[in-house]
Design an enzyme around this catalytic site. Sequence first.
Site, short mmCIF file in Angstrom:
data_model
loop_
_atom_site.label_atom_id
_atom_site.label_comp_id
_atom_site.label_asym_id
_atom_site.label_seq_id
_atom_site.Cartn_x
_atom_site.Cartn_y
_atom_site.Cartn_z
N SER A 1 4.31 2.87 4.38
CA SER A 1 5.41 2.67 5.33
C SER A 1 5.89 4.00 5.94
O SER A 1 5.92 5.03 5.27
CB SER A 1 6.58 2.02 4.61
OG SER A 1 7.80 2.46 5.15
N GLU B 1 -7.18 2.42 5.04
CA GLU B 1 -7.69 2.89 3.75
C GLU B 1 -6.72 2.57 2.62
O GLU B 1 -7.11 2.48 1.47
CB GLU B 1 -7.85 4.41 3.77
CG GLU B 1 -8.92 4.94 4.65
CD GLU B 1 -8.85 6.45 4.65
OE1 GLU B 1 -9.65 7.07 3.94
OE2 GLU B 1 -7.95 7.00 5.32
N THR C 1 12.40 -8.45 3.36
CA THR C 1 13.80 -8.83 3.17
C THR C 1 13.94 -10.28 2.77
O THR C 1 15.02 -10.71 2.37
CB THR C 1 14.61 -8.63 4.47
OG1 THR C 1 14.00 -9.40 5.51
CG2 THR C 1 14.64 -7.17 4.88
N GLY D 1 0.81 -1.22 0.00
CA GLY D 1 0.00 0.00 0.00
C GLY D 1 0.84 1.26 0.00
O GLY D 1 0.31 2.36 -0.19
N GLY D 2 2.12 1.13 0.26
CA GLY D 2 3.00 2.31 0.24
C GLY D 2 2.84 3.23 1.43
O GLY D 2 3.17 4.41 1.36
N TYR E 1 1.64 6.47 21.39
CA TYR E 1 1.80 7.08 20.09
C TYR E 1 2.12 8.55 20.28
O TYR E 1 1.43 9.24 21.04
CB TYR E 1 0.47 6.95 19.35
CG TYR E 1 0.59 6.84 17.87
CD1 TYR E 1 0.70 5.61 17.24
CD2 TYR E 1 0.59 7.98 17.08
CE1 TYR E 1 0.80 5.52 15.87
CE2 TYR E 1 0.69 7.89 15.70
CZ TYR E 1 0.79 6.66 15.11
OH TYR E 1 0.90 6.56 13.76
N THR F 1 5.09 -6.31 8.36
CA THR F 1 5.54 -5.36 9.40
C THR F 1 5.02 -5.69 10.79
O THR F 1 5.28 -4.95 11.72
CB THR F 1 5.06 -3.93 9.07
OG1 THR F 1 3.65 -3.97 8.90
CG2 THR F 1 5.71 -3.40 7.83
#
Lengths: 674, 616
Positions: free
Chosen positions: B198, B264, B328, B195-196, B536, B274
């Site tokens: 990161s 989303e 990886t 999804g990009g 957070y 991840t």
Amino acid sequence: MASKSLYSGRDPVLKKRDDFEDVLEERRNSSDLRYALRCYTPALYKGLVPCKASMLKSIVLQSDSLQYVVGQVSAECGESREAVQEEAALLLEEMAHRLQLGTIRFFAFTLSKAFKALFRGVCVNEEGIQRLQQAIQEHPVVLLPSHRSYMDFLMMSYILYTYDLALPVIAAGMDFISMKFVGEMLRMSGAFFIRRSFGGDKLYWAVFSEYVKTMLRNGYAPIEFFLEGTRSRTGKSLTPKTGLLNIVMEPFFKGEVFDVNLVPVSISYERILEESLYARELLGVPKPKESTSGLLKARRILSEDYGSMHVYFGHPVSIRSLAQGHISRSQHNLLPRHIPQKPTADTQAFVNDTAFRLVRLQEENMVLKPWVLLATLLLQNPDGMDLSTLTEQADWLRRLALAFGAFLDWPDHEPCSKVISSSLALHKNLVCVSGGRVRLVVEELPGAESATEEAGFNRAVSVLSCASYRNQILHLFVRPALIAVAMQTANCSRKDEVFNCFNFLRNVFSNEFILCPGAAVQDFEEACYLLGKCGAVQELQQDLVMSQSGQTTLAFLCSVLDPFLQGYQVVCRYLCEELEENLLENKFVPAVRSFTLQLILSGSLKCYEALSSDLQKNALAALIRLKAVRRVKAGDQVTLKVNKIAVNSLEDTLGKTNVQHINIYLYSSLLNNK
Amino acid sequence: MFLKIIHACKTSKRKVQLSFCCMRSILSLSLSLSLSLSYFFFPFRHDIMKWNGWGYSDSRFLFNKKGQAEFTGKRYRLSGLILPSLKDWFEGTFGANLQHKSPATPALNVSAVPPPNLNESFVEELKAAGVALSQEPEDRVFRSHGHCLHEIFALREGRISRVPDLVVWPSCHNDVVKIVELACKHNVCLIPYGGGTSVSSALECPPEETRSIVSLDTSQMNRILWIDEKNLTAHVEAGIIGQDLERQLNESGYCTGHEPDSMEFSSLGGWVATRASGMKKNIYGNIEDLVVHIKMVTPRGVIEKSCQGPRMSTGPDIHHFIMGSEGTLGVVTEVTMKIRPVPEYQKYGSIVFPNFQQGVACLREVAKQRCAPASIRLMDNEQFQFGHALKPQVSSIFTSFLDGLKKFYITKFKGFDPHHLCVATLLFEGDREKVLQHEKQVYDIAAKFGGLAAGEDNGQRGYMLTFVIAYLRDLGMDYYVIGESFETSVPWDRVLDLCRNVKERIVRECKERGVQFPPLSTCRVTQTYDAGACVYFYFAFNYRGLSDPIHVYENVEHAAREEILANGGSLSHHHGVGKLRKEWMKEAVSTVGLGMLKSVKEYVDPSNIFGNRNLL
């Protein structure tokens, strides 16, 4: 080592210091009563958890860390948890302060009267006060005053009250608690009491450390204690104790507070109230027990003039900045934080370095009075000096001291002779001027014989009293003086040779003076720099050479160390010659004292300072550290086992430095020829 | 005709679910036309998404001519609304000024993109195998980054560094097997792309990589392959995007319940790679609790388990080599996940606490009693005020009167200090009756810590905030304000200390580095566990007057991470390590631990085909 970065690149001479303001001035012009009753609204720590002194106790008693130790102790000694908890509550009751504004106001009133009677002025650096005010709001603050007099902590609270700053809670020795009424008064003015020794008492330690940490974490009040642990009887700073410093640093190491500000405070007296008491104590007359009646008797001191005093609040030192790169706080990640842990070697080294650094900061900001210079000169001329010579040499010494960065309070606008005569007048109990000659006052005996023990004792009292003033300036001279002696001893100008000698002497004297462990190279460089700067020494590539004009300075510096060199030799000699097989440690001081006194009475020793029990104890500590003497515990008693060969060789090495006797003459003649 | 197909695809956007064979036919068509190497006509998400910012192109914050903030588009509850207090909050918090703009480069300067370094024989064989691919600069740039501040900042300034040389779109597991085989054969570097989203520099191309870099975009592997209602599992291709997965499952009456804030846009494969965590993990679990079976293609071949037993004692769980491997070791192609029936009832809620300490104590108690709702989050005071600034214009006088009354009750009557109070937001899910019962239990606990129920509305707005906050960063960047978020997990007893110290460290570091105005430094506790919590942090500052704001920013973030580690926090709770936090891996897992991971990499991928250099 941590010390490397702590001490690099300092030039004491370039240090800028703040101006002073006399807090008594206003007291002399307005009502003390109104002052004591005025509105007091100090700025508080921003993260303060408001709580009363009584609530503090219950927080401590319920804390996880204390509960943990209570559980441990109860399991170990088989008593019930409740009984141990009860014991803890009693310990805390004995310890805890009960800070009350009313008592503070009472002290504000009475101390105003007392201080006005005692002192000509109490000078405080206002910028330091402003910095402190800022620091108190940002992070928990620990106040670290120097300790020369009982007055110290009263004075601290008095000043903080005057400037509308948060009143500190003060770690005090148990000695005061026995004073009826007064002990409780002190308690109500913020003192909390700790036993002098509680080595193995786990419960006591837990109660005590949790109490201090709780106050620190909550930001309850600035915490004040004396790094030196006790009043210095000699005017020299004492080797710092790290116990309490460890405790106040722990909340930072464990992440319980963001930072802690350590504020070194230098309190200097023109004339110390306990002056001759200290000298007698050093000569073995026991310290009078603190008692209320004793205090009342002591009120006659109110009629004397103690000159002025200076209180310098140093720059707050952030533990966080100091620890950066030296301490890994994550070492506490894997153990619940309430479980007590012995500090790691790294942490201990860091705390130790910090303690030394703070004591040096105290020393640097200690105000020196002209009398300190006069005392230095007079002690080097035991037979007295002509007033004119004294004046001349004092002026020379003043310039040398300033070149070394001394914080000297010398009235610039007055002529030198006037400054000196008023100094001498203030200390008329120690020196007298007769027929243009200045000499030490020695209490005359009714009988005429002068070679008796008592006469020797009286002279020693004068010398040691005087030395307690001379000692105030030693921190300035000690490093260059060690080089000066090393240059004499090395008999060779090669820098590495001189450094070796310097390092040896530094090692021997590291119980005597504040010499940070592991900082030999820095100390050497700092001293070389100073000597180079005042033109006494030239630093060449491989060599350290005395310059033509440097002889006077170097000879003077050598003679500064002379009493200590001689004193240590006497101790060595005693251990080699006189020692019976099993010397008990607690018999050591009296034995050395009488040995030394005999040497003095026989005329073979001129150095009265060798009689000081402080020097003798330091020498013994050094010998133990250098493994020339071994302590052997047998039951309750500790005996000393002496390695005579080692002690003998040490004495020999120190003996090589004896050249300075010649030098003293050399240097006085040089001065006179100028 | 070809153009028409493109057009049709573009307009139909994501709703159109092109069938496999349909795509194949278009492919062959374009091949026959042989216009270029680009087969750029799938319903790609990047057509409707910003190339240099967060999210959909049509949704963005802006200050209109009157100086009022508004949120454009139609996608969110906040869309099309005016946010009257945002401007004051924005200017007051950051010392920013609407006159001082720092606009982004409007369009990608194609000539600034380095020409592709292609491995010709690899490309030829790939084409022969019929795998879709592109070397268009837009496609390559779009897949060259995640959403770290420095990545987006550079794009806005039009600075392009190393980008992939080729993008490939496998359409199924077998395509991936083929691509990996060819990559090994021709020694090209593969970087999987989901999804990009990161935020760990994981998608950055290592500048030292000399081989051709191929971005393997899984977005076309987005089908739910089957649903097993007996065992409540679904077998899904790993390229599927979170919101599509939930929507499609919902159609059959199911959900996974996995809702990370990025859902989303983030993909299932990305979650696995991840070790993602979802907002509602208290009911559904984190990704490691949700997966039953994983299929991954590695240079050594395909790794998967032989059955779908719910738990096994067969040595260390091989899934744990895959989860968190951050691309990886290989490409996750298919995942079997647990599913649940869609809950009958949902209810938001919120609680006001007099201060953060009380709030944390309450969360700790809730965790102790193991009665946490689907989600429970505690915002600190700064974030509470921030949330307040995002309140849309109220439509009626009555609402504003009611708001005023609430405020009066809390601050004056209850004596809460508006500069200390903080808010917990809650989400309950399940049977209606149980939800109400649960709600009462939680509010009763809260009351013991001085908490007051503060309404559903505040709760819901709190959750909405997590979806729009990333858009807000783009607004900030238009006015010299840069910011970022980061997270950690920490034992309960250290939560307060860590939050205080990290926030203060950020403020101090900014000051020491010449930031003119105090930064926004705020945190929230977003997840509760038996033994600790996830925290957070947001931090943002006004960078006017700084010559190298990104450098300053990176130093501050680095310091903040050091502070987290010093206070007993973890290196990451769910963002992952990527390249951003690699330097602390050894400290985090010990030398032996790192060696273990390295030896797995060594065996699985000896030629470092999956050469994104994350993690190790």
